[in-house]
Scaffold this motif. Structure first.
Motif, PDB file in Angstrom:
ATOM      1  N   GLU A  17       1.155  -1.259  -0.130  1.00  0.00           N
ATOM      2  CA  GLU A  17      -0.137  -0.174   0.135  1.00  0.00           C
ATOM      3  C   GLU A  17       0.907   1.227  -0.060  1.00  0.00           C
ATOM      4  OE1 GLU A  17      -2.885   1.986   3.447  1.00  0.00           O
ATOM      5  OE2 GLU A  17      -3.542  -0.195   2.728  1.00  0.00           O
ATOM      6  N   VAL A  18       0.901   2.017  -0.800  1.00  0.00           N
ATOM      7  CA  VAL A  18       1.741   3.023  -1.301  1.00  0.00           C
ATOM      8  C   VAL A  18       0.912   4.505  -0.985  1.00  0.00           C
ATOM      9  CG1 VAL A  18       3.111   4.266  -2.975  1.00  0.00           C
ATOM     10  CG2 VAL A  18       2.787   1.813  -3.217  1.00  0.00           C
ATOM     11  N   PRO A  19       1.470   5.297   0.307  1.00  0.00           N
ATOM     12  CA  PRO A  19       0.647   6.416   0.542  1.00  0.00           C
ATOM     13  C   PRO A  19       1.277   7.261  -0.597  1.00  0.00           C
ATOM     14  CG  PRO A  19       1.960   5.482   2.450  1.00  0.00           C
ATOM     15  CD  PRO A  19       2.328   4.782   1.128  1.00  0.00           C
ATOM     16  N   PRO A  20       0.374   8.215  -0.997  1.00  0.00           N
ATOM     17  CA  PRO A  20       0.574   9.499  -1.966  1.00  0.00           C
ATOM     18  C   PRO A  20       2.000  10.261  -1.715  1.00  0.00           C
ATOM     19  CG  PRO A  20      -1.904   9.322  -1.408  1.00  0.00           C
ATOM     20  CD  PRO A  20      -0.978   8.427  -0.280  1.00  0.00           C
ATOM     21  N   ARG A  21       1.998  10.463  -0.329  1.00  0.00           N
ATOM     22  CA  ARG A  21       3.056  11.428   0.061  1.00  0.00           C
ATOM     23  C   ARG A  21       3.938  10.610   1.026  1.00  0.00           C
ATOM     24  NH1 ARG A  21       1.194  16.705   2.400  1.00  0.00           N
ATOM     25  NH2 ARG A  21      -0.058  15.571   3.653  1.00  0.00           N
ATOM     26  N   SER A  96      22.929   6.726  -1.506  1.00  0.00           N
ATOM     27  CA  SER A  96      23.297   5.333  -2.588  1.00  0.00           C
ATOM     28  C   SER A  96      23.316   4.088  -2.015  1.00  0.00           C
ATOM     29  CB  SER A  96      24.481   6.012  -3.173  1.00  0.00           C
ATOM     30  OG  SER A  96      24.332   7.239  -3.881  1.00  0.00           O
ATOM     31  N   ASP A  97      23.004   3.895  -0.882  1.00  0.00           N
ATOM     32  CA  ASP A  97      22.959   2.520  -0.223  1.00  0.00           C
ATOM     33  C   ASP A  97      21.523   2.384   0.556  1.00  0.00           C
ATOM     34  OD1 ASP A  97      25.078   0.728  -0.550  1.00  0.00           O
ATOM     35  OD2 ASP A  97      26.314   2.375   0.529  1.00  0.00           O
ATOM     36  N   ALA A  98      20.876   1.300   0.427  1.00  0.00           N
ATOM     37  CA  ALA A  98      19.726   1.052   1.156  1.00  0.00           C
ATOM     38  C   ALA A  98      19.389  -0.546   1.401  1.00  0.00           C
ATOM     39  CB  ALA A  98      18.842   1.696   0.356  1.00  0.00           C
ATOM     40  N   SER A  99      18.575  -0.796   2.309  1.00  0.00           N
ATOM     41  CA  SER A  99      18.113  -1.899   2.868  1.00  0.00           C
ATOM     42  C   SER A  99      16.601  -1.840   3.009  1.00  0.00           C
ATOM     43  CB  SER A  99      18.675  -2.632   4.032  1.00  0.00           C
ATOM     44  OG  SER A  99      18.695  -2.363   5.039  1.00  0.00           O
ATOM     45  N   GLY A 100      15.671  -2.671   2.476  1.00  0.00           N
ATOM     46  CA  GLY A 100      14.434  -2.285   2.529  1.00  0.00           C
ATOM     47  C   GLY A 100      13.419  -3.530   1.953  1.00  0.00           C
ATOM     48  N   VAL A 101      12.303  -3.220   1.933  1.00  0.00           N
ATOM     49  CA  VAL A 101      11.193  -4.065   1.328  1.00  0.00           C
ATOM     50  C   VAL A 101      10.578  -3.506   0.086  1.00  0.00           C
ATOM     51  CG1 VAL A 101       9.051  -5.182   1.999  1.00  0.00           C
ATOM     52  CG2 VAL A 101      10.729  -4.656   3.783  1.00  0.00           C
ATOM     53  N   VAL A 102      10.470  -4.351  -1.013  1.00  0.00           N
ATOM     54  CA  VAL A 102      10.002  -4.181  -2.064  1.00  0.00           C
ATOM     55  C   VAL A 102       8.421  -3.993  -2.185  1.00  0.00           C
ATOM     56  CG1 VAL A 102       9.210  -5.125  -4.482  1.00  0.00           C
ATOM     57  CG2 VAL A 102      11.628  -5.528  -3.455  1.00  0.00           C
ATOM     58  N   TRP A 103       8.041  -2.659  -2.410  1.00  0.00           N
ATOM     59  CA  TRP A 103       6.625  -2.335  -1.952  1.00  0.00           C
ATOM     60  C   TRP A 103       5.784  -2.163  -3.550  1.00  0.00           C
ATOM     61  CZ3 TRP A 103       6.772  -2.477   3.079  1.00  0.00           C
ATOM     62  CH2 TRP A 103       5.478  -2.127   3.673  1.00  0.00           C
ATOM     63  N   ALA A 104       6.279  -1.944  -4.556  1.00  0.00           N
ATOM     64  CA  ALA A 104       5.537  -1.868  -5.715  1.00  0.00           C
ATOM     65  C   ALA A 104       6.695  -2.246  -6.834  1.00  0.00           C
ATOM     66  CB  ALA A 104       4.807  -0.647  -5.966  1.00  0.00           C
ATOM     67  N   VAL A 112      12.201  -9.404  -8.693  1.00  0.00           N
ATOM     68  CA  VAL A 112      11.667  -9.155  -7.421  1.00  0.00           C
ATOM     69  C   VAL A 112      10.186  -9.243  -7.380  1.00  0.00           C
ATOM     70  CG1 VAL A 112      13.796  -7.938  -6.573  1.00  0.00           C
ATOM     71  CG2 VAL A 112      11.863  -6.812  -7.600  1.00  0.00           C
ATOM     72  N   ARG A 113       9.788  -9.426  -6.009  1.00  0.00           N
ATOM     73  CA  ARG A 113       8.048  -9.140  -5.862  1.00  0.00           C
ATOM     74  C   ARG A 113       7.830  -8.498  -4.720  1.00  0.00           C
ATOM     75  NH1 ARG A 113       6.478 -15.586  -5.593  1.00  0.00           N
ATOM     76  NH2 ARG A 113       8.259 -15.202  -4.255  1.00  0.00           N
ATOM     77  N   VAL A 114       6.766  -7.852  -4.526  1.00  0.00           N
ATOM     78  CA  VAL A 114       6.334  -7.133  -3.464  1.00  0.00           C
ATOM     79  C   VAL A 114       6.508  -7.947  -2.262  1.00  0.00           C
ATOM     80  CG1 VAL A 114       4.445  -5.966  -2.385  1.00  0.00           C
ATOM     81  CG2 VAL A 114       4.745  -5.661  -4.865  1.00  0.00           C
ATOM     82  N   GLY A 115       7.168  -7.388  -1.264  1.00  0.00           N
ATOM     83  CA  GLY A 115       7.317  -8.144   0.033  1.00  0.00           C
ATOM     84  C   GLY A 115       8.915  -8.563   0.182  1.00  0.00           C
TER      85      GLY A 115
END
Length: 344
Positions: A17-21, A96-104, A112-115
């Motif tokens: 679920e992507v917040p608009p802002r 220029s570096d990140a770890s995270g969760v695919v959201w869309a 890759v897939r969401v999640g």
């Protein structure tokens, strides 16, 4: 279904679920200067992924020196450069570096897939670039850019937009913070030490590593050691030197013990050049003292630039290599050409 308009930092919306802002630490040209003042939290529209792209919810972001350059607005005005290329945003989100969760994910994304839990590398390029389609190294293609420096929508935000090929699985044994710390410097250090045959690191090679306790240097020490080489770190102080030794360095040189740094003097100025030569020779002796033998480095791992390049070239072995990826002390890399042509 009601979509939350904006979340606080640390409040994760439902996956996908992507917040608009979103909230972002961003730079505007009118704030260029000290990074502490240049980066300010603002609320902006959340970017949506296009074809071949992905949107990642950022769990942790790594800090690199390019964030300093972006904040200063020099040597490159990152906002003006992108606007000349047709982009419209009057701000820059670094990182220029990140770890995270695919959201869309955008159209055509299959890797890759969401999640998915991911880390991101920093290389961005046009997959249709003739150099790349012809089998060339993507990172030196004319279309190549560094995400979060030469492109917008970096990792200093709740969401970051990337090209899907940038995403790799997050190592399960690393925390989110640790996973966000290694990719840019690790990939850069690996390429510097292994990407320029025949000058690739070999068992037994002496490798002099500037900034051996920092991001790039700490990776270089570990890579060189894993390859069977003998890394020697240059640091500023005992604590940092001992940290480099724990990572695998044979020993360290405290650069604060020397004062010959900077642009090399004109060789016709006997007094100034003599003083510089004395300092460079003393530094070389300190290297031999660490090794316990008179051996010069086959590879010098450089990134400070202006203050150190003359010494790096002076101590490098015959047929060796000085490899550089930055200029954190400046960009005027004057050299004594005698040590280039005589030592090859």
């Amino acid at each position: 279904m009601t979509v939350v308009e904006l979340t606080d930092v640390g409040d994760m919306p439902p996956v996908g679920e992507v917040p608009p802002r979103m909230r972002a630490q961003l730079i505007r040209p009118e704030r260029y200067g000290d990074p502490v003042q240049a980066f300010v939290e603002e609320i902006v529209e959340t970017p949506m992924p296009g074809p071949g792209e992905a949107l990642v919810y950022v769990m942790a972001a790594g800090v690199n020196y390019n964030n300093v350059w972006a904040a200063l607005g020099r040597p490159v005005d990152v906002v003006a450069q992108r606007q000349r290329a047709g982009e419209t945003e009057a701000f820059h989100i670094g990182g220029s570096d990140a770890s995270g969760v695919v959201w869309a994910v955008g159209e055509g994304v299959t890797n890759v897939r969401v999640g998915d839990h991911v880390v991101a590398h920093c290389g961005v390029w046009d997959a249709a670039d003739p150099w790349i389609t012809g089998g060339g190294d993507p990172i030196i293609a004319s279309s190549a850019r560094i995400w979060g420096y030469e492109t917008n929508w970096g990792s200093f935000a709740q969401f970051t937009r990337v090209q899907a090929h940038q995403l790799l699985p997050k190592p399960a044994n690393l925390s989110w913070a640790a996973a966000a710390a290694y990719m840019l410097v690790g990939a850069t250090a690996y390429r510097m030490l292994n990407g320029w045959p025949p000058h690739t690191v070999r068992p037994g090679d002496v490798v002099l590593v500037w900034g051996g306790s920092g991001g790039l240097g700490s990776q270089a020490v570990q890579i060189a050691r894993a390859k069977g080489a003998v890394p020697v770190a240059v640091t500023s102080g005992q604590e940092r030197g001992e940290f480099a030794v724990r990572l695998g360095a044979r020993g360290y040189i405290d650069r604060r013990n020397f004062d010959h740094w900077g642009v090399i003097p004109d060789w016709r100025d006997d007094k100034a050049f003599g003083a510089w030569m004395s300092g460079a020779r003393a530094f070389g002796k300190a290297l031999w003292d660490v090794l316990g033998e008179r051996r010069n480095p086959r590879i010098v791992f450089e990134h400070p630039g202006e203050e150190t390049i003359p010494t790096s070239i002076f101590v490098c072995d015959n047929g060796g290599m000085v490899v550089i990826c930055a200029g954190t002390t400046g960009y005027h890399a004057a050299v004594d050409l005698r040590y280039l042509w005589m030592r090859q």
